[in-house]
Design a protein around this motif. Structure first.
Motif, PDB file in Angstrom:
ATOM      1  N   VAL A 167      22.345 -45.285   4.389  1.00 58.15           N
ATOM      2  CA  VAL A 167      22.648 -44.428   5.534  1.00 58.15           C
ATOM      3  C   VAL A 167      21.503 -43.459   5.816  1.00 58.15           C
ATOM      4  N   ILE A 168      20.840 -42.964   4.788  1.00 54.86           N
ATOM      5  CA  ILE A 168      19.742 -42.021   4.992  1.00 54.86           C
ATOM      6  C   ILE A 168      18.605 -42.675   5.781  1.00 54.86           C
ATOM      7  N   VAL A 169      18.387 -43.958   5.563  1.00 53.44           N
ATOM      8  CA  VAL A 169      17.357 -44.688   6.312  1.00 53.44           C
ATOM      9  C   VAL A 169      17.757 -44.793   7.780  1.00 53.44           C
ATOM     10  N   LEU A 170      19.030 -45.053   8.034  1.00 48.26           N
ATOM     11  CA  LEU A 170      19.513 -45.167   9.409  1.00 48.26           C
ATOM     12  C   LEU A 170      19.475 -43.823  10.132  1.00 48.26           C
ATOM     13  N   ILE A 171      19.867 -42.766   9.452  1.00 47.14           N
ATOM     14  CA  ILE A 171      19.799 -41.427  10.048  1.00 47.14           C
ATOM     15  C   ILE A 171      18.346 -41.066  10.355  1.00 47.14           C
ATOM     16  N   SER A 172      17.462 -41.342   9.414  1.00 53.20           N
ATOM     17  CA  SER A 172      16.035 -41.073   9.625  1.00 53.20           C
ATOM     18  C   SER A 172      15.495 -41.882  10.800  1.00 53.20           C
ATOM     19  N   GLY A 173      15.923 -43.125  10.912  1.00 51.38           N
ATOM     20  CA  GLY A 173      15.507 -43.962  12.030  1.00 51.38           C
ATOM     21  C   GLY A 173      15.977 -43.414  13.365  1.00 51.38           C
ATOM     22  N   CYS A 199      12.846 -38.477  18.405  1.00 50.18           N
ATOM     23  CA  CYS A 199      11.597 -37.712  18.503  1.00 50.18           C
ATOM     24  C   CYS A 199      10.542 -38.492  19.282  1.00 50.18           C
ATOM     25  N   TYR A 200      10.467 -39.788  19.040  1.00 53.83           N
ATOM     26  CA  TYR A 200       9.517 -40.632  19.764  1.00 53.83           C
ATOM     27  C   TYR A 200       9.792 -40.571  21.267  1.00 53.83           C
ATOM     28  N   GLN A 201      11.067 -40.697  21.638  1.00 54.90           N
ATOM     29  CA  GLN A 201      11.409 -40.657  23.063  1.00 54.90           C
ATOM     30  C   GLN A 201      11.150 -39.288  23.685  1.00 54.90           C
ATOM     31  N   ILE A 202      11.455 -38.234  22.963  1.00 58.26           N
ATOM     32  CA  ILE A 202      11.298 -36.877  23.504  1.00 58.26           C
ATOM     33  C   ILE A 202       9.836 -36.497  23.641  1.00 58.26           C
ATOM     34  N   TYR A 203       9.039 -36.783  22.615  1.00 55.20           N
ATOM     35  CA  TYR A 203       7.673 -36.267  22.578  1.00 55.20           C
ATOM     36  C   TYR A 203       6.594 -37.258  23.001  1.00 55.20           C
ATOM     37  N   ILE A 204       6.856 -38.561  22.923  1.00 52.17           N
ATOM     38  CA  ILE A 204       5.792 -39.535  23.190  1.00 52.17           C
ATOM     39  C   ILE A 204       6.131 -40.431  24.380  1.00 52.17           C
ATOM     40  N   ALA A 205       7.186 -41.203  24.289  1.00 53.98           N
ATOM     41  CA  ALA A 205       7.463 -42.237  25.292  1.00 53.98           C
ATOM     42  C   ALA A 205       7.992 -41.656  26.603  1.00 53.98           C
ATOM     43  N   LYS A 206       8.932 -40.757  26.519  1.00 57.79           N
ATOM     44  CA  LYS A 206       9.547 -40.150  27.692  1.00 57.79           C
ATOM     45  C   LYS A 206      10.040 -41.214  28.676  1.00 57.79           C
ATOM     46  N   GLU A 207      10.820 -42.138  28.134  1.00 57.81           N
ATOM     47  CA  GLU A 207      11.407 -43.246  28.905  1.00 57.81           C
ATOM     48  C   GLU A 207      12.341 -42.682  29.974  1.00 57.81           C
ATOM     49  N   ASP A 208      12.500 -43.432  31.055  1.00 59.34           N
ATOM     50  CA  ASP A 208      13.446 -43.071  32.111  1.00 59.34           C
ATOM     51  C   ASP A 208      14.825 -42.858  31.495  1.00 59.34           C
ATOM     52  N   VAL A 209      15.505 -41.806  31.906  1.00 63.10           N
ATOM     53  CA  VAL A 209      16.786 -41.425  31.304  1.00 63.10           C
ATOM     54  C   VAL A 209      17.820 -42.550  31.424  1.00 63.10           C
ATOM     55  N   PHE A 210      17.845 -43.243  32.551  1.00 61.53           N
ATOM     56  CA  PHE A 210      18.837 -44.300  32.741  1.00 61.53           C
ATOM     57  C   PHE A 210      18.536 -45.515  31.869  1.00 61.53           C
ATOM     58  N   VAL A 211      17.268 -45.835  31.710  1.00 63.74           N
ATOM     59  CA  VAL A 211      16.879 -46.953  30.835  1.00 63.74           C
ATOM     60  C   VAL A 211      17.200 -46.600  29.383  1.00 63.74           C
ATOM     61  N   LEU A 244      17.026 -49.188  17.830  1.00 62.53           N
ATOM     62  CA  LEU A 244      16.117 -49.921  18.715  1.00 62.53           C
ATOM     63  C   LEU A 244      16.390 -49.597  20.181  1.00 62.53           C
ATOM     64  N   GLY A 245      17.650 -49.381  20.535  1.00 62.06           N
ATOM     65  CA  GLY A 245      17.998 -49.006  21.898  1.00 62.06           C
ATOM     66  C   GLY A 245      17.411 -47.658  22.287  1.00 62.06           C
ATOM     67  N   MET A 295      30.264 -58.039  12.348  1.00 61.39           N
ATOM     68  CA  MET A 295      28.844 -57.700  12.428  1.00 61.39           C
ATOM     69  C   MET A 295      28.758 -56.336  11.767  1.00 61.39           C
ATOM     70  N   GLY A 296      27.938 -56.211  10.750  1.00 57.43           N
ATOM     71  CA  GLY A 296      27.916 -55.007   9.929  1.00 57.43           C
ATOM     72  C   GLY A 296      27.493 -53.757  10.685  1.00 57.43           C
ATOM     73  N   TYR A 297      27.947 -52.611  10.183  1.00 59.62           N
ATOM     74  CA  TYR A 297      27.579 -51.330  10.792  1.00 59.62           C
ATOM     75  C   TYR A 297      26.072 -51.097  10.717  1.00 59.62           C
ATOM     76  N   GLY A 298      25.455 -51.515   9.630  1.00 58.69           N
ATOM     77  CA  GLY A 298      24.006 -51.341   9.495  1.00 58.69           C
ATOM     78  C   GLY A 298      23.244 -52.108  10.564  1.00 58.69           C
ATOM     79  N   ASP A 299      23.702 -53.324  10.854  1.00 57.77           N
ATOM     80  CA  ASP A 299      23.088 -54.129  11.917  1.00 57.77           C
ATOM     81  C   ASP A 299      23.244 -53.438  13.267  1.00 57.77           C
ATOM     82  N   SER A 300      24.461 -52.982  13.545  1.00 60.63           N
ATOM     83  CA  SER A 300      24.736 -52.331  14.827  1.00 60.63           C
ATOM     84  C   SER A 300      23.997 -51.002  14.953  1.00 60.63           C
ATOM     85  N   TRP A 301      23.930 -50.268  13.871  1.00 54.29           N
ATOM     86  CA  TRP A 301      23.225 -48.990  13.896  1.00 54.29           C
ATOM     87  C   TRP A 301      21.731 -49.230  14.115  1.00 54.29           C
TER      88      TRP A 301
END
Length: 145
Positions: free
Chosen positions: A28-34, A40-52, A85-86, A74-80
């Protein structure tokens, strides 16, 4: 040319794949970190369109709901991981990765069933197929831009 974020993501997906294959559990710690890293990547670097971005998150949440309804068919780890990735990729790139991942999973299942290596009740670990789908998308140029 690969971006640094793509290299990091591929290494992390490879590590998660190994963990998924060997232990069938993702810490779980790996998933939370991910999750935090993707945000952080989206906020500070990518700044993807909000709807996308919202679409990518929605797909991840839909998979978490599927995990819940199917009692981890389908396991929670897979879905998380799909949720992470989303957040990282957004809707359209995530759908591209998922399409490739499910295609590879289907091919692998057909081969294993045909060779009688697994039974119909066997659950293949999904994160390796996500990693393969991600790699395929990068190599075919789907992740450019």
């Amino acid at each position: 040319m690969w971006k640094v974020s793509q290299c990091i993501s591929m290494v992390l997906l490879a590590g998660l794949s190994i963990t998924d294959i060997h232990s069938r559990r993702i810490p779980v710690i790996v998933l939370i970190s991910g999750n935090l890293a993707a945000l952080c990547y989206q906020i500070y670097i990518a700044k993807e369109d909000v709807f996308v971005l919202a679409g990518g998150i929605g797909v991840g949440l839909l998979f978490l709901l599927v995990s819940r309804v199917t009692r981890e068919g389908m396991g929670y780890g897979d879905s998380w991981t799909i949720l992470i990735l989303g957040i990282y990729l957004g809707l359209w790139k995530l759908l591209e990765v998922l399409l490739a991942a499910f295609l590879f999973l289907g091919i692998a299942a057909i081969i294993c069933l045909s060779l009688k290596k697994i039974s119909r009740e066997y659950k293949l670990p999904f994160i390796p197929f996500l990693a393969a789908g991600y790699l395929f998308s990068i190599l075919t140029g789907g992740m450019n831009g």
